[in-house]
Design a protein around this motif. Structure first.
Motif, mmCIF file in Angstrom:
data_model
loop_
_atom_site.group_PDB
_atom_site.id
_atom_site.type_symbol
_atom_site.label_atom_id
_atom_site.label_comp_id
_atom_site.label_asym_id
_atom_site.label_seq_id
_atom_site.Cartn_x
_atom_site.Cartn_y
_atom_site.Cartn_z
ATOM 1 N N ASP A 103 -3.748 6.414 8.218
ATOM 2 C CA ASP A 103 -4.451 5.354 8.697
ATOM 3 C C ASP A 103 -4.277 4.035 8.138
ATOM 4 N N ALA A 104 -3.224 4.297 7.114
ATOM 5 C CA ALA A 104 -2.655 2.585 6.667
ATOM 6 C C ALA A 104 -1.979 2.671 8.183
ATOM 7 N N VAL A 163 1.033 -1.290 -0.008
ATOM 8 C CA VAL A 163 -0.170 0.276 0.010
ATOM 9 C C VAL A 163 0.653 1.461 0.010
ATOM 10 N N GLY A 164 0.527 2.186 -0.928
ATOM 11 C CA GLY A 164 1.392 3.134 -0.975
ATOM 12 C C GLY A 164 0.480 4.593 -0.385
ATOM 13 N N ILE A 165 1.125 5.178 0.538
ATOM 14 C CA ILE A 165 0.671 6.289 1.051
ATOM 15 C C ILE A 165 1.405 7.348 1.218
ATOM 16 N N LEU A 200 -3.997 4.950 -0.348
ATOM 17 C CA LEU A 200 -5.006 5.941 0.008
ATOM 18 C C LEU A 200 -4.782 6.245 0.486
ATOM 19 N N VAL A 201 -5.707 7.750 -0.708
ATOM 20 C CA VAL A 201 -5.108 9.261 -1.403
ATOM 21 C C VAL A 201 -7.026 9.605 -0.872
ATOM 22 N N ASP A 202 -7.190 10.604 -0.715
ATOM 23 C CA ASP A 202 -8.625 11.711 -1.032
ATOM 24 C C ASP A 202 -9.912 10.796 -1.842
#
Length: 255
Positions: A135-136, A124-126, A175-177
């Motif tokens: 959140d991650a 998962v990228g953040i 995970l992104v807006d």
């Protein structure tokens, strides 16, 4: 509203704005590579009309925004930053946009990754310093508590790098807006899919603590551009009318 501004801003004639300019539709560079366009820049133009000063954008890393405000280098920030109780310990917000966190995937993973629970064991990228960063970490702990593999998190300095990693299959999800993610997915020629929101958020214009006069002046100006129709017109121009708000509270998020 010029008289509502701090004396130092009146004398300078400029408000220095921190922004991470790689977050469409809020801020990004136009095709010339130098002109900043997007919702935040358009709102800034209207704020200039109301306040009688120039809002000068400075492109910096997202995780450098709050330190830059705290040091006094910048007067405020416009960068689609989520108002959170934790961040309110360091800065103040004038909330102006209803948003939410979401999960972006490549088309191959769109059906198998739809919720946070689906991320257990996935790459998962953040982006560093975002609410999705926290959140991650929280979801990874929940995966382990349930006896599943934790998230394999990669932290990127900016959104463009995170998107490239997803497109090249170095990550399974990003995970992104959901607002920005929808714009990116729409322009990906079918490579990327933006899933539904997993939480509701409020974006805010950001100010240093002890900057009440500027914060309140901008809040007042936002009320004026709402009243004259400019705020709703700007959001409609970007197909974001359903994300509009009726008022602009200071530190409106309380939990």
């Amino acid at each position: 509203m010029f008289s509502e501004l701090p004396q130092s801003v009146q004398e300078a004639g400029t408000i220095n704005v921190a922004s991470n300019v790689e977050y469409p539709p809020f801020e990004s560079f136009d095709t010339d590579g130098t002109t900043i366009v997007g919702i935040d820049r358009d709102i800034a133009d209207e704020l200039e009309n109301q306040l009688g000063v120039t809002l000068e954008f400075n492109n910096i890393a997202f995780d450098a925004i709050i330190p830059g405000l705290d040091s006094g280098r910048y007067d405020m920030a416009m960068s689609a930053m989520s108002d959170t109780v934790e961040r309110q310990k360091q800065v103040d917000f004038v909330d102006y946009f209803s948003a939410g966190g979401g999960i972006m995937t490549g088309t191959a993973n769109a059906e198998s990754i739809k919720t946070l629970d689906d991320l257990c064991g996935k790459a998962v990228g953040i982006v560093k310093g975002t609410t999705e960063d926290a959140d991650a970490a929280e979801q990874s702990a929940e995966c382990e508590a349930a006896g599943k593999d934790p998230l394999k998190v990669t932290v990127f300095a900016g959104q463009n790098q995170a998107v490239l990693a997803l497109q090249s299959a170095r990550t399974d999800a990003f995970l992104v807006d959901s607002t920005s993610g929808s714009v990116i997915a729409a322009g990906s020629k079918g490579q990327l899919v933006q899933g539904p929101r997993y939480q509701d958020l409020a974006f805010g214009i950001v100010f240093p603590k002890e900057s009440d006069q500027l914060t309140e002046a901008v809040q007042l100006a936002m009320g004026e551009i709402k009243a004259n129709g400019a705020y709703d017109r700007i959001l409609a121009d970007y197909d974001m009318a359903d994300h509009s708000v009726d008022d602009f509270p200071i530190n409106g998020v309380t939990e």
